[in-house]
Design an enzyme around this catalytic site. Structure first.
Site, PDB file in Angstrom:
ATOM      1  N   GLU B 188       0.906  -1.039   0.073  1.00 43.58           N
ATOM      2  CA  GLU B 188       0.001   0.466   0.018  1.00 43.58           C
ATOM      3  C   GLU B 188       0.870   1.059  -0.119  1.00 43.58           C
ATOM      4  OE1 GLU B 188      -2.901  -1.108  -0.337  1.00 43.58           O
ATOM      5  OE2 GLU B 188      -3.327  -2.951   0.481  1.00 43.58           O
ATOM      6  N   ARG B 240       5.247   8.512  -6.172  1.00 42.09           N
ATOM      7  CA  ARG B 240       4.449   8.487  -7.649  1.00 42.09           C
ATOM      8  C   ARG B 240       3.715   9.647  -8.078  1.00 42.09           C
ATOM      9  NH1 ARG B 240      -1.850   6.470  -7.584  1.00 42.09           N
ATOM     10  NH2 ARG B 240      -2.246   7.212  -5.408  1.00 42.09           N
ATOM     11  N   GLY B 257     -12.760   3.351 -17.475  1.00 44.86           N
ATOM     12  CA  GLY B 257     -13.850   4.129 -18.034  1.00 44.86           C
ATOM     13  C   GLY B 257     -14.209   4.090 -18.951  1.00 44.86           C
ATOM     14  N   ASP B 348      -1.871  -1.137  -9.438  1.00 41.31           N
ATOM     15  CA  ASP B 348      -1.790  -3.287  -9.026  1.00 41.31           C
ATOM     16  C   ASP B 348      -1.675  -3.798 -10.352  1.00 41.31           C
ATOM     17  OD1 ASP B 348      -4.428  -2.505  -6.346  1.00 41.31           O
ATOM     18  OD2 ASP B 348      -1.628  -2.524  -6.273  1.00 41.31           O
ATOM     19  N   TRP B 401      -0.865   5.266  -0.263  1.00 42.85           N
ATOM     20  CA  TRP B 401      -1.552   5.294  -1.243  1.00 42.85           C
ATOM     21  C   TRP B 401      -3.139   4.687  -1.011  1.00 42.85           C
ATOM     22  CZ3 TRP B 401      -0.751   2.163  -6.737  1.00 42.85           C
ATOM     23  CH2 TRP B 401      -1.273   0.704  -6.159  1.00 42.85           C
ATOM     24  N   ASP B 461      -5.030  -7.374   3.657  1.00 44.23           N
ATOM     25  CA  ASP B 461      -5.861  -7.677   2.836  1.00 44.23           C
ATOM     26  C   ASP B 461      -6.828  -7.546   3.833  1.00 44.23           C
ATOM     27  OD1 ASP B 461      -3.887  -9.670   1.524  1.00 44.23           O
ATOM     28  OD2 ASP B 461      -4.563  -8.262  -0.177  1.00 44.23           O
TER      29      ASP B 461
END
Lengths: 149, 917
Positions: B188, B240, B257, B348, B401, B461
């Site tokens: 993360e 990032r 999208g 990811d 993040w 998780d």
């Protein structure tokens, strides 16, 4: 126990514990547990949970709460960004507070960032803004396949 | 020559899900879906590009649970069955949709699944890990890894537990790929202060941080997130880039999208009649995704049919768009920052192909298009670092993040209950490591399995799922299982009765990391691993050594020398003369040489200089006689001259321990003598290769006073040997008959004994008849006696003079509390001795004492100079035996684990080895 795997977790471990954790810029989380002896000790006393911030080398009182001690945790909101805090669980006596347990200190992030790229040796300095570039709203961040958005 | 760089970093992770108990298990589907929709398509694309001669660079992080699952025989077999079912389903769909507009899509899926079946079974032989390794060997893929079970490090409480996640993860990676990675993916992107030190210990060169992790650093990096910075531990942090993230990730404006892309939710698993679809569902009980979807995103109206050609065109257009913006971005940045800018784009991996069906194609188009221009080049963080090392150092704080940018996702009312259990397990695992640094048979297996259970419970998780509310029951169950199995195993280890069938059952179910080394949880773990190499020959220089005991130094060297001999080292101690003590002695394997006394006129410093001359002479003689040493270990300024001369003259590495400083002792340097001592300390620490301090407090003091870089100072606590205190095991607590408060140590102002005397009248109120026993001597005794008389306490305060050995142990036995109200205390070994003697301790909250005692856990700490507060806590100890027993019990446990001389000697020996280079 043969063949049957353990699945129960105990409600607690019966030892004195007080832990302070940073959730985000303005929020801290504390949890605690007390031994039988500590519970007996505090039974007749006026107990409280204090959050203290570090200033000039000493921890000064910031906020005091009196949670139902059975709950064992607390969210401290609106803490000051950029400061160091520790939590104390103890009792009041004649106007003085005596900690029975103290957490390790934690540093709250400042939450302030400089957005502009300035380059070394250049005159212009970036402006400091007090917002964080938060994580972008996501389609499926982390543990991707395990989440249905 | 490119103007700037794009570093695409894909992070592939799935939680460890393996359920041999049932043939088909719902959550195992996560793996099968990811392989079919993400990993196979990505490998397909990347391999095709290599075959066509494209040279590109992408970074891929593979998490250890994923690596483990991808190479697991059972899961591989089940995956093949899964693919076969998918092929059957696609064939059934072909039949069902024949003659309709859906038919071409059914064909598309059938061909796709059959192709992947071929690829998986025959091209990659069921081993995708080796496919990734192959791409790595081609030079197009940089492989890195992450924490063992993707534990979110900022919420892992103990340093040792964080390290265990990192080291175990790296070991798994090395086992499969044959090398250690240059970089590390923080789960993360979760960073907190101190994590960089752990990474540096493991040789990691870089990690990726969230945008604001870099931008909020101190000082703020002049290159924003477009050039890496170095953290204080020397690891590079890349930040990032928010633009590349937004373009791909954003729910509203991100590429996935787009109306022509495949719609994720309209899966036939939810839409077709139950009787038809049920045989193809993973658990046969509830509807889930099958991977066959027929619609495109479309927008707000009713979903329209998916058109693969149009979708592919959109992917190409989006790749073009993405590259266009990178070119502009890079050109803009290159004018403003000094090094060539690097745009770091982490995602990811599962986004590509699973959430965003066309993702792998987009990536393929992007790589092709990047190849056709020269403004932007693809790179990996390693490659970039090689050409552009960080120019700035910055201190970073907490960031991730996750939503909100910090730890809220993993710590909130939906999941905060887990930390009480995880942290308790961490503490217990660390303690067990120190209690059992070596083990075999069933005990070893139980300790290893306990480590596995803790790691599995720490998977980020589970709290993530609890927060987003997807498969809450499953996540809760996994947490409960791992925590309870950990508790079950460790309860039995502590009771010394490991149940073998129980252990076997747990091992069979949670079989991740077969080669785990539980000792990675030890406080004394070093990157060199267990002591395999030859023990060194050590020369200890110390002015104080029994029978000359003044403070803690002599005892320390005595215990250290014995423990080193216990490790197999050859140890020679050269020390000051002591009347009536032999000049040469073999003391239980330790060779002690006491230099001859010189008679002369002069002050203390002259005497010290003379002793150093004698020491140099003595060692010179030994060397001439053929004795050899690998390292010199000097203790405090008193042996500085000899140490430096020997180190230089004979080319020997020098390690120096600073037990205390003159500045600290005297609260400043006030006269010529103190100044000369200060200079001697300075020379000693500057000439030593490594400096050892007993506490973080001392490390900071030494660093600050002498300008020694922190990296040169190693913190090794003092040890304590309970047997010296006449104690072998937990005695069982019994409150002594009389309320006696014990002080042991020198009688000097900085020890605060005056506050204990002043506290007595206040303690009397709570504990009538309280007495103070002061064992020690020193220049302040007269003052203390006067104070005691002034307060009418002569009948309550007893001065015993210096005590040692059995007499000291007897005083401990009679004590109801031990009090050390110091103002200055580099360590406070007497506090540990009191814990070892099972006496409750109250100490001044200062220096090393602060680090040794945890308030309310194994003792109490009070502000120095506050007799009233001291009185309160001493009074409570004296009148609450249960509380006192609690503290003693925890203190005893601490002494047995953290302050065990065997460990401390091992770490010291390792430090010698580092100094030898």
């Amino acid at each position: 126990m043969d063949g049957v795997l353990p699945e129960d977790i105990p409600p607690g471990y019966g030892e004195n514990t007080l832990v302070l954790m940073v959730q985000k810029v303005a929020v801290l989380f504390a949890y605690w547990e007390m031994s039988q002896a500590a519970r007996e000790f505090l039974k007749e006393r006026q107990t409280a949970l204090r959050l203290c911030s570090l200033a000039e080398g000493r921890y000064l009182h910031y906020v005091t709460v009196s949670p139902t001690f059975l709950t064992g945790n607390w969210y401290f909101e609106r803490v000051t960004p950029g400061k160091k805090y520790r939590c104390e669980l103890g009792w009041w006596d004649n106007g003085d507070f005596y900690p029975l347990m103290c957490s390790q200190p934690v540093d709250v992030p400042t939450g302030a960032i400089t957005l502009r790229v300035t380059g070394r040796g250049k005159r212009r300095r970036g402006k400091r803004v007090t917002a964080s570039v938060g994580a972008v709203s996501t389609v499926g961040v982390s543990s991707g396949v395990t989440r249905r958005p | 020559m490119a103007e700037g760089y794009l570093a695409v970093v894909l992070h592939a992770h799935l939680p460890f899900v393996r359920h041999p108990e049932k043939e088909r298990y719902l959550e195992e589907n996560w793996l099968y879906q990811a392989i079919t929709e993400c990993y196979l398509p990505l490998i397909d694309v990347l391999t095709r590009l290599v075959e066509e001669g494209y040279r590109y660079k992408i970074t891929l992080s593979l998490s250890p649970p994923l690596i483990t699952m991808l190479t697991d025989g059972l899961l591989t077999r089940r995956y093949v069955s899964h693919l076969e079912r998918l092929i059957c389903l696609a064939e059934a769909e072909k039949r069902r949709t024949a003659g309709t507009e859906f038919f071409p899509l059914a064909v598309m899926y059938e061909e796709r699944f059959k192709r992947f079946y071929q690829l998986f079974l025959h091209v990659f032989q069921g081993n995708l890990v080796s496919a990734f390794a192959s791409l790595h060997r081609e030079g197009v893929l940089e492989l890195i890894t992450t924490c063992a079970t993707h534990g979110y490090l900022p919420l892992i409480r103990n340093r040792e537990a964080r390290r265990a996640q990192i080291v175990t993860g790296l070991d798994v990676f090395r086992r499969y790929f044959g090398f250690y990675p240059q970089g590390f993916w923080l789960p993360e992107c979760g960073y907190a202060a101190g994590i960089d030190e752990l990474l540096a210990e493991c040789g990691i060169k870089y990690f990726i941080a969230e945008t604001h992790g870099l931008l909020a650093a101190s000082p703020p990096p002049s290159g924003g997130v477009y050039a890496p910075v170095s953290t204080p531990a020397g690891v590079a942090a890349f930040g990032r880039d928010p633009e590349t993230s937004r373009q791909v990730w954003d729910r509203k404006v991100g590429y996935p999208g787009d109306y022509w892309y495949r719609e994720y939710y309209r899966d036939i698993g939810y839409e077709l009649p139950w009787e038809y679809i049920e045989p193809f569902l993973p658990s046969g009980e509830i509807r889930t995704d099958t991977g066959l979807k027929y619609y495109r995103v479309t927008g707000a109206e009713e979903k329209r049919l998916y058109e693969p050609h149009s979708a592919l065109e959109r992917a190409a257009a989006h790749a073009e768009h993405f590259l266009y913006h990178r070119r502009r971005q890079v050109a803009y940045l290159a004018e403003r920052i000094d090094a060539a800018p690097v745009v770091v784009a982490p995602y990811d991996a599962e986004l590509f192909g699973h959430w965003w069906y066309e993702g792998p194609q987009w990536l393929e188009f992007l790589i092709r298009k990047v190849n056709d221009q020269e403004v932007v080049a693809l790179t990996t963080p390693s490659e970039y670092l090689h050409a552009h090392p960080p120019q700035e150092t910055a201190v970073m704080g907490l960031s991730s993040w996750g939503e909100g940018g910090y730890s809220e996702v993993w710590l909130n009312p939906a999941n905060d209950w887990i930390y009480q259990h995880l942290h308790h397990a961490e503490g217990r695992m660390i303690e067990l490591c120190d209690l059992y640094p070596r083990s075999e048979g069933t005990l070893h297996r139980a300790l290893s399995q306990a480590a596995r259970e803790l790691l599995l419970a720490e998977s980020s998780d589970w709290p993530f799922i609890l927060r987003v509310g997807s498969t809450i029951q499953y996540a809760t169950r996994r947490l409960r299982e791992h925590i309870s199995r950990f508790n079950y195993l460790t309860d039995r280890i502590l009771d010394e009765g490991v149940n073998e069938p129980g252990l076997e059952a747990i091992e069979a179910v949670d079989n991740i990391f077969p080669a785990i080394d539980y000792r990675v949880y030890s406080r004394f773990w070093t990157s060199a691993g267990p002591q395999a190499a030859k023990p060194l020959r050590v020369l200890l220089l110390t002015w104080e050594y029994p029978p000359r005991i003044v403070g803690g130094l002599g005892r320390h060297v005595y215990d250290l020398s014995r423990a080193l001999v216990g490790l197999g080292s050859e140890v020679v101690v050269v020390t000051a003369p002591v009347p009536e003590s032999p000049t040469v002695e073999d003391d239980e394997g330790v060779k002690v040489y006491r230099v001859p006394e010189e008679t002369y006129g002069g002050d203390f410093l002259d005497w010290v200089a003379s002793m150093n001359r004698q020491m140099f002479q003595s060692v010179g003689n030994l060397l001439e006689e053929g004795k050899e040493f690998d390292v010199i270990h000097a203790h405090d300024w008193l042996v500085e001259a000899a140490a430096l001369k020997l180190a230089e003259g004979f080319g020997l590495p020098l390690v120096a321990t600073i037990h205390a400083t003159e500045y600290g002792r005297c609260q400043g340097i006030h006269n010529e003598t103190q100044h000369r001592i200060h200079l001697a300390e300075q020379r000693l620490v500057h000439n030593a290769r490594i400096v050892i301090c007993c506490s973080d407090y001392m490390k900071q003091e030494v660093s600050r006073l002498f300008g020694v870089p922190p990296a040169k100072i190693k913190v090794i606590p003092n040890g304590v040997n309970p047997e010296v205190l006449g104690v072998k095991e937990w005695r069982g607590f019994a409150a002594p008959p009389a309320p006696t408060v014990l002080y042991l140590g020198r009688l000097v102002p900085e020890k605060g004994v005056q506050d204990l005397i002043r506290a007595l009248p206040l303690i009397e109120g709570q504990a009538p008849g309280v007495q103070a026993v002061l064992c020690g001597q020193g220049p302040y005794e007269g003052e203390l006696r006067r104070l005691s008389a002034d307060l009418n306490l002569t009948h309550r305060v007893h001065f015993t003079g210096f005590v040692d050995g059995p007499i000291r142990n007897e005083f401990f036995r009679q004590a109801a509390a031990a009090v050390f109200p110091s103002y200055y205390e580099p360590f406070g070994i007497v506090a540990l001795e009191a814990m070892a003697a099972q006496v409750p301790v109250i100490v001044g909250d200062t220096g090393g004492l602060s680090e040794v005692v945890e308030h309310g856990i194994d003792g109490f700490k009070v502000p120095p100079g506050r007799p009233d507060v001291l009185a309160r806590y001493v009074g409570e100890i004296l009148t609450n035996p249960s509380l006192a027993e609690d503290l003693c019990r925890r203190g005893w446990r601490k002494v047995r684990s953290t302050y065990n001389w065997k460990h401390i000697a091992a770490v010291t020996h390792e430090t010698y080895r580092l100094a030898c280079g």
